[in-house]
Enzyme design. Sequence first.
Site, PDB file in Angstrom:
ATOM      1  N   THR A  16       0.810  -1.227   0.000  1.00 48.49           N
ATOM      2  CA  THR A  16       0.000   0.000   0.000  1.00 48.49           C
ATOM      3  C   THR A  16       0.835   1.265   0.000  1.00 48.49           C
ATOM      4  O   THR A  16       0.468   2.263  -0.613  1.00 48.49           O
ATOM      5  CB  THR A  16      -0.908  -0.017   1.247  1.00 48.49           C
ATOM      6  OG1 THR A  16      -1.709  -1.188   1.180  1.00 48.49           O
ATOM      7  CG2 THR A  16      -1.818   1.187   1.301  1.00 48.49           C
ATOM      8  N   SER A  61       1.865  -7.761  -0.779  1.00 38.34           N
ATOM      9  CA  SER A  61       2.708  -8.676  -0.005  1.00 38.34           C
ATOM     10  C   SER A  61       2.057 -10.034   0.225  1.00 38.34           C
ATOM     11  O   SER A  61       2.695 -10.957   0.710  1.00 38.34           O
ATOM     12  CB  SER A  61       3.164  -8.045   1.305  1.00 38.34           C
ATOM     13  OG  SER A  61       2.153  -8.101   2.262  1.00 38.34           O
ATOM     14  N   SER A  62       0.790 -10.187  -0.152  1.00 37.41           N
ATOM     15  CA  SER A  62       0.172 -11.527  -0.103  1.00 37.41           C
ATOM     16  C   SER A  62       0.872 -12.444  -1.105  1.00 37.41           C
ATOM     17  O   SER A  62       0.760 -13.669  -1.002  1.00 37.41           O
ATOM     18  CB  SER A  62      -1.310 -11.459  -0.451  1.00 37.41           C
ATOM     19  OG  SER A  62      -1.888 -10.321   0.093  1.00 37.41           O
ATOM     20  N   THR A  92       2.009  -4.592   4.462  1.00 31.62           N
ATOM     21  CA  THR A  92       1.985  -4.973   5.874  1.00 31.62           C
ATOM     22  C   THR A  92       1.548  -6.426   6.082  1.00 31.62           C
ATOM     23  O   THR A  92       1.886  -7.029   7.101  1.00 31.62           O
ATOM     24  CB  THR A  92       1.032  -4.058   6.674  1.00 31.62           C
ATOM     25  OG1 THR A  92      -0.254  -4.092   6.051  1.00 31.62           O
ATOM     26  CG2 THR A  92       1.542  -2.642   6.736  1.00 31.62           C
ATOM     27  N   GLN A 281      -0.666 -20.659  20.361  1.00 34.19           N
ATOM     28  CA  GLN A 281      -1.627 -19.815  19.621  1.00 34.19           C
ATOM     29  C   GLN A 281      -1.808 -18.461  20.302  1.00 34.19           C
ATOM     30  O   GLN A 281      -2.370 -17.541  19.714  1.00 34.19           O
ATOM     31  CB  GLN A 281      -3.002 -20.487  19.576  1.00 34.19           C
ATOM     32  CG  GLN A 281      -3.042 -21.699  18.717  1.00 34.19           C
ATOM     33  CD  GLN A 281      -4.406 -22.375  18.716  1.00 34.19           C
ATOM     34  OE1 GLN A 281      -5.404 -21.816  19.155  1.00 34.19           O
ATOM     35  NE2 GLN A 281      -4.440 -23.588  18.213  1.00 34.19           N
ATOM     36  N   CYS A 282      -1.388 -18.373  21.576  1.00 38.26           N
ATOM     37  CA  CYS A 282      -1.566 -17.104  22.292  1.00 38.26           C
ATOM     38  C   CYS A 282      -0.649 -16.047  21.679  1.00 38.26           C
ATOM     39  O   CYS A 282       0.444 -16.355  21.212  1.00 38.26           O
ATOM     40  CB  CYS A 282      -1.194 -17.259  23.761  1.00 38.26           C
ATOM     41  SG  CYS A 282      -2.234 -18.417  24.636  1.00 38.26           S
TER      42      CYS A 282
HETATM   43  N1  ASP Z   1      -2.378  -5.961   0.949  1.00 39.79           N
HETATM   44  C1  ASP Z   1      -1.357  -4.998   1.229  1.00 39.79           C
HETATM   45  C2  ASP Z   1      -0.016  -5.715   1.252  1.00 39.79           C
HETATM   46  O1  ASP Z   1       0.306  -6.329   2.220  1.00 39.79           O
HETATM   47  C3  ASP Z   1      -1.623  -4.308   2.503  1.00 39.79           C
HETATM   48  C4  ASP Z   1      -0.558  -3.309   2.902  1.00 39.79           C
HETATM   49  O2  ASP Z   1       0.300  -2.928   2.154  1.00 39.79           O
HETATM   50  O3  ASP Z   1      -0.602  -2.876   4.029  1.00 39.79           O
HETATM   51  O4  ASP Z   1       0.702  -5.638   0.299  1.00 39.79           O
END
Ligand code: ASP
Length: 346
Positions: A16, A61-62, A92, A281-282
């Site tokens: 983003t 970033s996915s 992120t 998992q915590c």
């Molecule tokens: N979907 C975006 C990514 O991780 C979200 C971001 O940049 O915060 O690339």
Amino acid sequence: MLDYNASVLVIYTGGTIGMIEDPETGTLKAYDFSHLKEYVPELSRLKFNINSIQFQQPIDSSDMNPEQWKKIVWIIEDNYDRYDGFVILHGTDTMAYSASALSFMLENIGKPVILTGSQLPIGKIRTDGKENLITALEIAVDKDPDGKAFVTEVCIFFQSLLMRGNRTTKINATYFKAFNSFNYPILAEAGTHIHYRHELMHRPLRNSKPKFHASLDPNVTIIKLFPGISAEILKATIAIPHLKAIVLETYGAGNSPNEKWFLNIIAEAVNKGIVVVNVTQCASGSVDMMRYESGKALKDIGVVSGYDITTEAAVAKLMFLFGLGLDHKEVKTYMKVSIAGEATVE
Ligand code: ASP
């Protein structure tokens, strides 16, 4: 102390932070980072040199994966001697995984490598990206009066906090405070000035050179326990060809069902040479397999404690260790120690 002759390399991978709104369609699109200063004119007021390099195809970033991590390592290796620090602009969503992976792949570095990004695009008026970027750049060149970098590890800087990269987790999809480091204190906080906690930094070994590792083994998976998890799911997972490791996300202090069928399948995985690492998992706290009977049962069948490591760091560490060509016994040994500050081992 800011060194005015210093240079930072900004590596733009996507996300983003590097997006602007298409005025016609209103959708977000990546922009050419060679025009960075047009979008962030404040950068020309910083008195050190800033160069940038961008992925040919910036990614959400996915789509991040071990191949892209290798690219980042090669860029840093090629430019290591020319720059005082590196800022990686990254989406992120998987930033905590990338920060974890890079913390292992960039061994013994003596310079800051700071990942940052934003929740709102840098082209939006209320963006959090400018503040994140500008402070990350300052941290990347900050040094003591002897010229030694304050930060000598891979970190995430986000919303005024500098965190050890391999201790971070994304905690919020909406608000600006998107990351936390639950099991390790904050390394620095930016307010009217940047307050560093020097005593908490990971330091390179004296008289040793940095090592750049660009081989990872992706044959790793995660199993998150939930009440009702079935034998079929577990059996299908452990039957995956070439699978080398499982990060087992257990309950609380490292507990799992105590039923025979469950323990038998996990034991079968361990006996096949699959490294099974127990991670809680915590969000915070540590695995202690001696606290409850169910944790002890896992220990007895050869499951390794991940202590307080995050899932993100456990996955990255396993890919890294198997990528070094280690066998499952050696990997288990290294999972029991902290190699880049990723775990608090009793
Ligand atoms: N979907 C975006 C990514 O991780 C979200 C971001 O940049 O915060 O690339």
